[in-house]
Design a protein around this motif. Sequence first.
Motif, PDB file in Angstrom:
ATOM      1  N   THR A 104      25.987  60.939 -16.334  1.00 41.14           N
ATOM      2  CA  THR A 104      25.011  60.744 -16.449  1.00 41.14           C
ATOM      3  C   THR A 104      24.800  59.996 -18.040  1.00 41.14           C
ATOM      4  OG1 THR A 104      24.006  62.446 -15.104  1.00 41.14           O
ATOM      5  CG2 THR A 104      22.619  61.417 -16.430  1.00 41.14           C
ATOM      6  N   VAL A 105      25.418  60.800 -19.101  1.00 41.07           N
ATOM      7  CA  VAL A 105      25.209  59.949 -20.278  1.00 41.07           C
ATOM      8  C   VAL A 105      26.015  58.648 -20.500  1.00 41.07           C
ATOM      9  CG1 VAL A 105      26.008  60.343 -22.743  1.00 41.07           C
ATOM     10  CG2 VAL A 105      24.648  62.283 -21.416  1.00 41.07           C
ATOM     11  N   ASN A 106      27.291  58.597 -19.615  1.00 40.77           N
ATOM     12  CA  ASN A 106      28.151  57.446 -19.492  1.00 40.77           C
ATOM     13  C   ASN A 106      27.114  56.424 -18.911  1.00 40.77           C
ATOM     14  OD1 ASN A 106      30.021  58.625 -21.130  1.00 40.77           O
ATOM     15  ND2 ASN A 106      31.119  59.255 -19.366  1.00 40.77           N
ATOM     16  N   ILE A 107      26.524  56.803 -18.061  1.00 41.55           N
ATOM     17  CA  ILE A 107      25.612  55.843 -17.193  1.00 41.55           C
ATOM     18  C   ILE A 107      24.504  55.092 -18.080  1.00 41.55           C
ATOM     19  CG2 ILE A 107      23.760  55.331 -15.373  1.00 41.55           C
ATOM     20  CD1 ILE A 107      25.365  57.367 -13.728  1.00 41.55           C
ATOM     21  N   HIS A 108      24.113  56.052 -18.947  1.00 36.78           N
ATOM     22  CA  HIS A 108      22.963  55.588 -19.951  1.00 36.78           C
ATOM     23  C   HIS A 108      23.593  54.551 -21.009  1.00 36.78           C
ATOM     24  CE1 HIS A 108      19.322  57.742 -19.568  1.00 36.78           C
ATOM     25  NE2 HIS A 108      19.773  58.687 -19.232  1.00 36.78           N
ATOM     26  N   THR A 109      24.968  54.867 -21.483  1.00 34.00           N
ATOM     27  CA  THR A 109      25.325  53.990 -22.553  1.00 34.00           C
ATOM     28  C   THR A 109      26.026  52.901 -21.916  1.00 34.00           C
ATOM     29  OG1 THR A 109      26.789  54.144 -24.507  1.00 34.00           O
ATOM     30  CG2 THR A 109      27.599  55.284 -22.715  1.00 34.00           C
ATOM     31  N   LEU A 110      26.639  52.903 -20.854  1.00 36.21           N
ATOM     32  CA  LEU A 110      27.018  51.528 -20.284  1.00 36.21           C
ATOM     33  C   LEU A 110      26.044  50.737 -19.626  1.00 36.21           C
ATOM     34  CD1 LEU A 110      30.576  53.178 -19.176  1.00 36.21           C
ATOM     35  CD2 LEU A 110      30.249  51.406 -20.830  1.00 36.21           C
ATOM     36  N   GLU A 253      38.808  45.607 -21.130  1.00 34.98           N
ATOM     37  CA  GLU A 253      39.416  45.520 -22.394  1.00 34.98           C
ATOM     38  C   GLU A 253      38.480  43.972 -23.072  1.00 34.98           C
ATOM     39  OE1 GLU A 253      43.514  45.631 -22.198  1.00 34.98           O
ATOM     40  OE2 GLU A 253      43.636  43.574 -21.272  1.00 34.98           O
ATOM     41  N   ARG A 254      38.175  43.202 -22.327  1.00 32.96           N
ATOM     42  CA  ARG A 254      37.377  42.091 -22.702  1.00 32.96           C
ATOM     43  C   ARG A 254      36.048  42.110 -23.449  1.00 32.96           C
ATOM     44  NH1 ARG A 254      37.146  40.950 -17.587  1.00 32.96           N
ATOM     45  NH2 ARG A 254      35.191  41.164 -16.471  1.00 32.96           N
ATOM     46  N   HIS A 255      35.427  43.571 -23.058  1.00 38.87           N
ATOM     47  CA  HIS A 255      34.449  43.941 -23.587  1.00 38.87           C
ATOM     48  C   HIS A 255      34.451  44.662 -24.983  1.00 38.87           C
ATOM     49  CE1 HIS A 255      32.401  41.969 -20.365  1.00 38.87           C
ATOM     50  NE2 HIS A 255      32.946  42.901 -19.404  1.00 38.87           N
ATOM     51  N   HIS A 256      35.849  45.122 -25.241  1.00 43.16           N
ATOM     52  CA  HIS A 256      35.956  46.301 -26.350  1.00 43.16           C
ATOM     53  C   HIS A 256      35.423  45.403 -27.651  1.00 43.16           C
ATOM     54  CE1 HIS A 256      39.158  48.427 -24.112  1.00 43.16           C
ATOM     55  NE2 HIS A 256      38.101  48.400 -23.391  1.00 43.16           N
ATOM     56  N   GLY A 257      34.949  46.176 -28.574  1.00 46.10           N
ATOM     57  CA  GLY A 257      34.484  45.594 -29.941  1.00 46.10           C
ATOM     58  C   GLY A 257      32.902  45.487 -30.071  1.00 46.10           C
ATOM     59  N   VAL A 258      32.338  45.640 -28.940  1.00 39.03           N
ATOM     60  CA  VAL A 258      30.836  45.537 -29.132  1.00 39.03           C
ATOM     61  C   VAL A 258      30.262  46.819 -29.483  1.00 39.03           C
ATOM     62  CG1 VAL A 258      30.873  43.611 -27.227  1.00 39.03           C
ATOM     63  CG2 VAL A 258      30.089  46.205 -26.587  1.00 39.03           C
ATOM     64  N   THR A 259      29.108  47.194 -29.934  1.00 41.49           N
ATOM     65  CA  THR A 259      28.421  48.241 -30.364  1.00 41.49           C
ATOM     66  C   THR A 259      27.594  48.836 -28.599  1.00 41.49           C
ATOM     67  OG1 THR A 259      27.991  47.649 -32.532  1.00 41.49           O
ATOM     68  CG2 THR A 259      26.549  49.311 -31.721  1.00 41.49           C
ATOM     69  N   PRO A 260      28.279  50.188 -28.964  1.00 41.86           N
ATOM     70  CA  PRO A 260      27.510  50.632 -27.553  1.00 41.86           C
ATOM     71  C   PRO A 260      25.858  50.874 -27.427  1.00 41.86           C
ATOM     72  CG  PRO A 260      29.732  51.927 -28.152  1.00 41.86           C
ATOM     73  CD  PRO A 260      29.236  51.077 -29.342  1.00 41.86           C
ATOM     74  N   ALA A 261      25.399  50.814 -26.544  1.00 43.65           N
ATOM     75  CA  ALA A 261      24.102  51.243 -26.509  1.00 43.65           C
ATOM     76  C   ALA A 261      23.578  52.571 -27.081  1.00 43.65           C
ATOM     77  CB  ALA A 261      23.222  51.201 -24.974  1.00 43.65           C
ATOM     78  N   LEU A 262      24.405  53.448 -26.922  1.00 42.60           N
ATOM     79  CA  LEU A 262      24.106  55.132 -27.367  1.00 42.60           C
ATOM     80  C   LEU A 262      25.420  55.325 -28.677  1.00 42.60           C
ATOM     81  CD1 LEU A 262      23.152  57.125 -24.573  1.00 42.60           C
ATOM     82  CD2 LEU A 262      21.801  55.692 -25.897  1.00 42.60           C
ATOM     83  N   ALA A 263      25.414  54.663 -29.726  1.00 40.40           N
ATOM     84  CA  ALA A 263      26.314  55.001 -30.478  1.00 40.40           C
ATOM     85  C   ALA A 263      26.532  56.415 -31.237  1.00 40.40           C
ATOM     86  CB  ALA A 263      26.369  53.702 -31.726  1.00 40.40           C
ATOM     87  N   GLY A 264      27.572  56.795 -31.482  1.00 40.55           N
ATOM     88  CA  GLY A 264      27.790  58.119 -32.125  1.00 40.55           C
ATOM     89  C   GLY A 264      29.017  58.133 -33.140  1.00 40.55           C
ATOM     90  N   TRP A 265      29.032  59.024 -33.745  1.00 40.19           N
ATOM     91  CA  TRP A 265      30.362  59.043 -34.764  1.00 40.19           C
ATOM     92  C   TRP A 265      31.700  59.183 -34.020  1.00 40.19           C
ATOM     93  CZ3 TRP A 265      32.999  63.233 -38.067  1.00 40.19           C
ATOM     94  CH2 TRP A 265      32.963  64.290 -37.667  1.00 40.19           C
ATOM     95  N   TRP A 266      31.738  60.013 -33.092  1.00 41.01           N
ATOM     96  CA  TRP A 266      32.987  60.063 -32.248  1.00 41.01           C
ATOM     97  C   TRP A 266      33.393  58.730 -31.471  1.00 41.01           C
ATOM     98  CZ3 TRP A 266      34.751  64.386 -34.110  1.00 41.01           C
ATOM     99  CH2 TRP A 266      35.995  64.881 -33.471  1.00 41.01           C
ATOM    100  N   GLY A 267      32.569  57.716 -31.629  1.00 36.65           N
ATOM    101  CA  GLY A 267      33.108  56.403 -30.926  1.00 36.65           C
ATOM    102  C   GLY A 267      33.358  55.587 -32.122  1.00 36.65           C
TER     103      GLY A 267
END
Length: 424
Positions: A104-110, A253-267
């Motif tokens: 569920t959290v992964n749906i939120h952030t993605l 991988e083409r989307h890597h490098g963007v800031t996730p919607a729910l950012a946290g220090w483990w990312g």
Amino acid sequence: MDIDGADATAAGARALDDEDPLASLQARFDLPDEWYLDGNSLGPASDESVAALEHVIEEWRTLGIRGWTEGNPPWFWYGERLGGRVADLVGANGGEVVVGNSTTVNIHTLIGTFLDLADGTKVVVNELDFPTDHYAIRSQLRARGLDPADHLVVVESDDGRTISEDDIREAMDSNVAILFFPSVLYRSGQLFDLETLTKIAHEYGAFAGFDLAHSVGAVPHDLHAFDVDFAVWCHYKYVNAGPGAVAGLYVNERHHGVTPALAGWWGHDKETQFEMSLEYTPAQSAGAWQIGTIPLFAAAPLDGALSVLEEVGMDAIREKSVALTEYLIALCDERLAQRGVRVGSPRAPAKRGGHVALEHGRAYALGDALRERGYIVDVRPPNVVRVCPSPLYIGFHDVWSFVDAMADILDSESLENSEKRGVT
Ligand SMILES: Cc1ncc(COP(=O)(O)O)c(C=O)c1O
């Protein structure tokens, strides 16, 4: 009835078990009941998953905080390391998968991330989805000032069981940001063609995202080759990593490098995470979508559970899963149809995941009666008994025995008694 010439008798089922190359795996699982047919909800413990958990508990005892760097393997990279292994199950490159958070959290952030990246503002889903997907998507729409009544487009089902590709296509327009679909519908077990759905999304300039909760570990995937944008899934069903096991996610991988919607220090980029900057620098991989510290005790069993899947391989797992569901459907046609049971799953194996929906007007009473006899299934409203012959620990005779018990229950008084308790 013709499953490779097998007949509908117990002896016929045993003959199929004798030829099953995966039959011996059952001994490596702790099955809480004799017939555990609910692995699409919670897979059982295996020797390997329990040993991996005990290993980390022992490291906690002996290493304490040093476990983050000196554990074998170090805990700090646990999500990335397991992600690299799970990538093989879903057909992704190593850096495209990480193990972290919950589904569920992964749906939120993605969903949040891809809404932020998209030109469009709508999300297309379907009315047979697992509810948490809709709850999370509505939250993410509202957080962006988008009214879900206008921006959540819900594709309807013609038969209450399945969703047609034509109807999905019709729901699309140039203002769709994301087509978000399950790989397998949790109730009927319909399996979607992710390559086609991804193409449909991309034709309209939308991102393609999938909830693979009901297929990872049961159906091989090819996310990178199909050019899927993102996906989420859990590991507590067919992967057998334990209740509440840490989930998985894939970001192309083409989307890597963007800031996730729910950012946290483990990312944060791991090389500089402990410089403790207040500025967030995303990891240049799917690892960026991790949020907080990985819960080791909810991740360690996955380490062991994966060994079993890797040893067998996804193609062999799918082959046996299809054989088991074909066999179950054939037996239902032969013995249960005349007793009022209808198969609610697609009949074509290529359109069906790892479980079978059996529909009956008294599904809840039937579920109770089955459980009383040691057949563990679950029931979903309004009328579906879900039966999951999970290929790593269920055999053909188990399926035969289940159908035999169901026929007996339908002929006996016990169903009537359950009904009188009002559990229909
Ligand atoms: C399709 C699907 N998505 C999401 C979830 C729930 O995810 P979580 O692990 O966050 O509870 C489930 C749970 O069964 C599911 O079937």
